[in-house]
Design an enzyme around this catalytic site. Structure first.
Site, PDB file in Angstrom:
ATOM      1  N   HIS A 186      -2.319   8.617   5.425  1.00 43.43           N
ATOM      2  CA  HIS A 186      -2.720   7.317   4.880  1.00 43.43           C
ATOM      3  C   HIS A 186      -4.169   7.041   5.292  1.00 43.43           C
ATOM      4  CE1 HIS A 186      -1.947   3.522   3.012  1.00 43.43           C
ATOM      5  NE2 HIS A 186      -2.177   2.824   4.117  1.00 43.43           N
ATOM      6  N   HIS A 215      -9.708   2.647  -0.259  1.00 43.92           N
ATOM      7  CA  HIS A 215      -8.273   2.346  -0.218  1.00 43.92           C
ATOM      8  C   HIS A 215      -7.908   1.693  -1.549  1.00 43.92           C
ATOM      9  CE1 HIS A 215      -4.330   1.492   0.839  1.00 43.92           C
ATOM     10  NE2 HIS A 215      -4.468   0.724   1.907  1.00 43.92           N
ATOM     11  N   CYS A 272       0.798  -1.235   0.000  1.00 45.61           N
ATOM     12  CA  CYS A 272       0.000   0.000   0.000  1.00 45.61           C
ATOM     13  C   CYS A 272       0.825   1.277   0.000  1.00 45.61           C
ATOM     14  CB  CYS A 272      -0.955  -0.015   1.189  1.00 45.61           C
ATOM     15  SG  CYS A 272      -1.984  -1.480   1.200  1.00 45.61           S
TER      16      CYS A 272
END
Lengths: 305, 360
Positions: free
Chosen positions: B252, B286, B119
């Site tokens: 994030h 996400h 990620c």
């Protein structure tokens, strides 16, 4: 940039010594049947390699991570370095794809509700390098890269950039490939017996300066149309002697990270070892590891000076 | 956001979890590549690089998670059932990685690398691009990340119990987890001397990058957030600025219980309680390997346009997080902004962008 440590896991076994042994004896490892369905020949890393006690902290990890950790630990020579300034770059073409297939298999077999978080986390490319960072307790940059062409050469070039810009004092740069039953099936269908797939992991501890052979990557463009990847090992500029792919793949199997395997072989040549299948290098010349794909060529120049 | 037609790798995707799908006309086959190509073409036009000057050294460094895996479910099912699956997905896979295919499509002949740092891939790609440009390995880099929705990570995140049954609520007290999304975020980084030669000016500059490894756990961040704190401090040091000079942070902020608590506390330690934070996951979900690229672009646009988007989904402050994110559109006051990423494997990355008063 110089190389201060080399680590290898190959079909010859774990360690540089195991590689030297098969090269000296001129007895390549034998391809072994992979899996239970077709039993296609693959130059596999021997099963006993995975019983190494160094792997006990990651005993539940997959083969990709275990090969990577063993090679990295051999290249990593413990010394007084700032562990926050140690970088790791792990290059691959297909990554831990056997674990990806295992996850998909479980998904089809048992459904989403039974899918394993452990298998999923190990199917992600970042897992192996993370385990290396944990094992050596480093906290610097960790980068995983995956390309079909020149992944190791580009990683090596980046390692030099990291050292030169002062991001790291030491970079462990390596490449890992594994073979799976599905991959062997696909290779066999696409290319018949032309390629015997291999697997292995090859790591190099690199520093900006100090004692050790230098290494750098050169890129040139050629006038070649085909997009096929070939690696060869040339012993010095202008030398007519090359260890052609047909020769070296007997020791590693076909690999898209062949440049990394050949750099490990080159380290033995630099140390003055003589192998029957390779002409003795000219001592004053650096060794060149040439990879070609389509109109592009990478040359790893390795040796003194 | 709307559910996509479910087929291919999306087959069987649980309907009970919201997903953020790109609704414009993007093919399902090779979807990640097409998402990336669409964003790349837009970025090249903006950088006036549709036609490259002779000898121009254009590199490509992009992050992904789905496109780096030979993970075609129908292919594998057919292999299991018949032993003779159609090989088309394999041929597509070995034709080239995401970065290699973008390089081919754009005729880029500089260095090419696909970052697969889970990620944080998109943000790490920005770091690679900075290193290449500093080393003068190329004149400019196509940089960012791309990922498509796929059943495989969806099931993986389900197995980790981090998917939210409702729309995600980054940094909120009652957050229940993440929503998956897809997309691509691409920027063009260029050396100053190259831009000057081409007569190109920009008000935006990439001034700092930092990365670190937790060395702690495969799927959970370090409980004290030491890794992300180290990455942020390295990025600030690389930029040569102090925390007070940062205007806002595009965090994030995945909306999982652990990420937001740990990242939130690390941010508060570095920047103090007055920090201005937004997570843009409420707009995109996400997007995994694309997240760092998309959030880099969000951060750059916020600096350039002078306003920070609101952290949608947030309602109540979490007593375990010492701040509330921005809840409405807010003007930018200072010239620096930070974008952060945390990833599987304990990888952390942070990039600092700067808005210049005058184009340079």
């Amino acid at each position: 940039m110089i190389v201060t440590g080399v680590g290898v896991v190959s079909p010859a076994g774990s360690g540089m010594e195991a590689l030297k042994k098969v090269l000296q004896a001129n007895t390549p490892p034998l391809p072994m049947p992979m899996g239970t369905r077709e039993k296609l020949p693959v130059l596999q890393v021997p099963a006993e390699v995975f019983k190494n006690p160094l792997l006990s902290p990651i005993r539940r990890a997959d083969r990709f991570s275990k090969m990577s950790l063993l090679a990295a630990l051999e290249a990593w020579q413990e010394s007084e370095v700032d562990l926050s300034r140690v970088g790791i770059i792990l290059a691959s073409a297909c990554g831990p794809h056997a674990t990806v297939f295992k996850f998909v298999n479980d998904l089809l077999e048992f459904g989403e509700s039974q899918s394993s978080p452990t298998v999923f986390s190990q199917s992600v490319h970042a897992a192996a390098a993370s385990m290396i960072a944990s094992a050596i307790k480093s906290h610097g940059s960790v980068l995983n890269v995956a390309d079909l062409h020149f992944p190791f050469e580009t990683a090596l070039e980046l390692a030099e950039a990291w050292l030169n810009e002062g991001r790291c004092d030491v970079v462990l740069v390596g490449a890992t490939e594994e073979c799976s039953e599905v991959y062997a099936h696909a290779i066999s269908r696409m290319w018949g017996e032309r390629f015997v797939p291999g697997e292995g992991s090859f790591f190099f501890r690199c520093e900006r300066e100090g004692k050790g052979p230098s290494v750098r990557v050169q890129k040139t463009l050629l006038d070649l149309p085909a997009r096929t990847l070939e690696n060869s090992l040339s012993l010095g500029e202008g030398s007519s002697v090359e260890l052609q792919e047909s020769s070296w793949v007997r020791y590693s199997g076909s690999l898209r990270i062949g440049g990394a395997f050949l750099l490990a072989v080159a380290e033995w040549l630099r140390r003055g070892e003589h192998f029957e299948s390779i002409e003795k290098p000219i001592s004053s010349s650096p060794i060149q590891i040439i990879s070609r794909c389509g109109n592009s060529q990478r040359v790893i120049v390795y040796g003194e000076g | 956001m709307r559910p996509r037609t479910i087929q291919g790798n999306l087959e069987g995707l649980e309907a009970t979890f919201p997903i953020f799908a790109v609704t414009s006309d993007v093919p399902d086959v090779d979807r990640t590549y097409h998402l990336a190509l669409k964003a790349t073409r837009e970025a090249l036009v903006e950088a006036r690089l549709e036609q490259m000057p002779m000898g121009f050294r254009l590199g490509v460094c992009v992050g992904t998670t789905v496109a780096c895996q030979l993970n075609d479910i129908p292919f594998y099912r057919s292999y299991r059932e018949t032993g003779q699956p159609p090989l088309e997905p394999v041929y597509r896979f070995i034709a080239g990685s995401l970065a290699e295919r973008l390089a081919e499509a754009t005729h880029a002949e500089g260095p090419v690398l696909t970052v697969v740092n889970a990620c944080s891939s998109g943000t790490d790609a920005a770091g690679v691009a900075c290193s290449w440009l500093r080393a003068n390995l190329c004149d400019a880099v196509i940089v960012g990340g791309a990922d498509e929705l796929s059943k495989i990570p969806s099931s993986g995140f389900y197995s980790l119990s981090v998917k939210s049954p409702a729309l995600c609520k980054p940094f909120d007290r009652d957050r229940q987890g993440l929503n998956l999304g897809e997309g691509a975020g691409i920027a063009i980084f260029e050396r100053q001397d190259s831009a000057e030669r081409r007569g190109i000016a920009s008000t935006l500059e990439v001034v700092g990058f930092g990365a670190s490894a937790d060395g702690h756990h495969l799927t959970a961040p370090h409980p004290d957030g030491l890794g992300i704190e180290q990455a942020i401090r390295l990025a600030l040091g690389d930029a040569g600025i102090v925390p007070e000079e940062i205007d806002f942070i595009n965090a994030h902020g995945t909306a999982t219980r652990e990420n937001d608590r740990i990242e939130g506390n690390a941010l508060a330690r570095v920047f103090g309680p007055q920090l201005r934070v937004v997570s843009t996951k409420g707009y995109t979900g996400h997007t995994l390997g694309a997240a760092g690229g998309i959030e880099l672009v969000f951060t750059a646009l916020a600096l350039r346009e002078g306003w920070i988007p609101a952290n949608i989904g947030f309602e109540n402050q979490d007593p375990e997080i010492p701040f509330s994110p921005l809840q409405q559109i807010t003007p930018v006051k200072k010239n620096f902004a930070l974008s952060t990423s945390l990833a599987f494997g304990g990888n952390n990355a942070a990039v600092v962008l700067c808005r210049r008063e005058e184009k340079v």
